[in-house]
Enzyme design. Structure first.
Site, PDB file in Angstrom:
ATOM      1  N   TYR A  70     -19.870 -49.372 -20.364  1.00  0.00           N
ATOM      2  CA  TYR A  70     -20.079 -47.901 -19.782  1.00  0.00           C
ATOM      3  C   TYR A  70     -20.128 -46.878 -20.955  1.00  0.00           C
ATOM      4  O   TYR A  70     -21.030 -46.022 -20.299  1.00  0.00           O
ATOM      5  CB  TYR A  70     -18.716 -48.008 -18.804  1.00  0.00           C
ATOM      6  N   ARG A  73     -23.685 -46.772 -21.630  1.00  0.00           N
ATOM      7  CA  ARG A  73     -24.621 -46.295 -20.421  1.00  0.00           C
ATOM      8  C   ARG A  73     -24.068 -44.670 -20.537  1.00  0.00           C
ATOM      9  O   ARG A  73     -25.326 -43.881 -20.489  1.00  0.00           O
ATOM     10  CB  ARG A  73     -24.066 -46.750 -19.266  1.00  0.00           C
ATOM     11  N   HIS A 122     -21.924 -43.831  -4.849  1.00  0.00           N
ATOM     12  CA  HIS A 122     -21.337 -44.849  -5.772  1.00  0.00           C
ATOM     13  C   HIS A 122     -20.378 -44.402  -7.059  1.00  0.00           C
ATOM     14  O   HIS A 122     -20.314 -44.810  -8.094  1.00  0.00           O
ATOM     15  CB  HIS A 122     -22.447 -45.943  -6.622  1.00  0.00           C
ATOM     16  N   SER A 192     -34.073 -50.008  -3.833  1.00  0.00           N
ATOM     17  CA  SER A 192     -34.548 -51.364  -3.391  1.00  0.00           C
ATOM     18  C   SER A 192     -33.954 -51.606  -1.886  1.00  0.00           C
ATOM     19  O   SER A 192     -34.453 -52.530  -1.523  1.00  0.00           O
ATOM     20  CB  SER A 192     -33.947 -52.575  -4.492  1.00  0.00           C
ATOM     21  N   ASN A 216     -41.719 -45.351  -3.021  1.00  0.00           N
ATOM     22  CA  ASN A 216     -41.234 -46.596  -3.973  1.00  0.00           C
ATOM     23  C   ASN A 216     -42.713 -47.418  -4.288  1.00  0.00           C
ATOM     24  O   ASN A 216     -43.219 -47.456  -3.504  1.00  0.00           O
ATOM     25  CB  ASN A 216     -40.407 -47.651  -3.157  1.00  0.00           C
TER      26      ASN A 216
END
Ligand code: OAD
Length: 247
Positions: A70, A73, A122, A192, A216
């Site tokens: 993390y 990232r 999230h 997705s 997309n």
């Protein structure tokens, strides 16, 4: 079909919308240089196993390895900038009657581009919370790969993101459900549509009668039920769409 007519027809839907809900996913940040999760070759879950890095169990087993990932990232995201798609969505909010932006992205790029009141489905990778008590902790501004400790109870901190198998924040679910119930246009961009419960939002909007639009480069499980599908990268097409709203 991605002709100007198609973009103009979508702009018309957005102009007439009373409440537009936009759901974004990793594809929106792809052109900022942040890898998506599931794209072939470049997706994070093509290189790493989510069960090793994105579950509470993995964190319990190997906190330093997971926390280091993390921190990597966080650094990668800090070195990027919002792209034209993020800016276009911030502009879109000013041009439609009402817009609710729900993002699955934990990178904060929508906010950096000027979007307000973003629902972070999230969580946010830059925040930490206590692994034992779930209380909010100060963001970790160090590059240390060791998880900091909660100053109150001494437990490890964890990144404030939703891991597999975890429930979403009740306020987040509530705010999203209210927006979905009320919206008449739903725009799904760069996701997705595979991860529950985000994957249900478009379907719920559709059963409430909303018009579904998807942007997309690839087909998703939502594509077949969308009235409008734009097969393109978001940073390219979104500014074009917002410009079409002005005419
Ligand atoms: P995915 O990696 O599953 O999907 C990314 C989508 O973006 C794909 O459908 C791509 O075709 C599309 N895409 C790629 N480049 C694009 C571009 N330039 N413009 C527009 N679209 C593009 O990412 P998500 O759907 O966001 O969860 O994944 C959902 C969740 O799964 C994430 O939030 C993450 C992950 O596990 C957590 O971190 C909790």
């Amino acid at each position: 079909m991605n002709s100007d007519n198609h973009i103009n027809a979508i702009a018309e839907q957005l102009k007439q919308a009373r409440h537009c809900v936009v759901l974004t996913g990793a594809g929106v940040s792809a052109e900022s240089g942040i890898p998506t999760f599931r794209d072939a070759l470049s997706g994070l879950w093509e290189k790493f196993r989510p069960e090793d890095l994105a579950t509470a169990e993995a964190y319990r087993k190997n906190p330093e390895m997971v926390y280091a990932w993390y921190q990597w990232r966080r650094q990668l995201i800090s070195d990027t900038e919002p792209n034209a798609g993020h800016y276009a969505l911030a502009e879109l909010a000013k041009r439609v009657e009402r817009l609710t932006l729900i993002t699955q992205n934990v990178d904060g790029l929508h906010q950096r581009a000027g979007s307000a009141d973003v629902i972070e489905f999230h969580g946010n990778i830059f925040r930490n919370r206590c692994f034992a008590e779930n209380t909010a902790l100060a963001p970790d501004t160090t590059r240390s790969e060791k998880p900091p400790l909660c100053p109150v109870c001494g437990a490890m901190a964890r990144p404030d993101v939703v891991w597999f198998g975890e429930a979403l924040e009740p306020q987040v679910l509530q705010a999203s459900a209210e927006a979905i119930d009320d919206c008449d246009v739903f725009l799904s961009i760069g996701t997705s549509s595979l991860v529950y419960p985000a994957s249900e939002l478009g379907l719920a909007a559709r059963s409430n009668g909303a018009v579904l639009i998807e942007i997309n480069p690839q087909q998703t499980p939502l594509t077949a039920v969308c009235q409008f599908s734009v097969t393109a990268n978001s940073a390219g097409v979104l500014p074009h769409m917002v410009r079409a709203l002005k005419t």
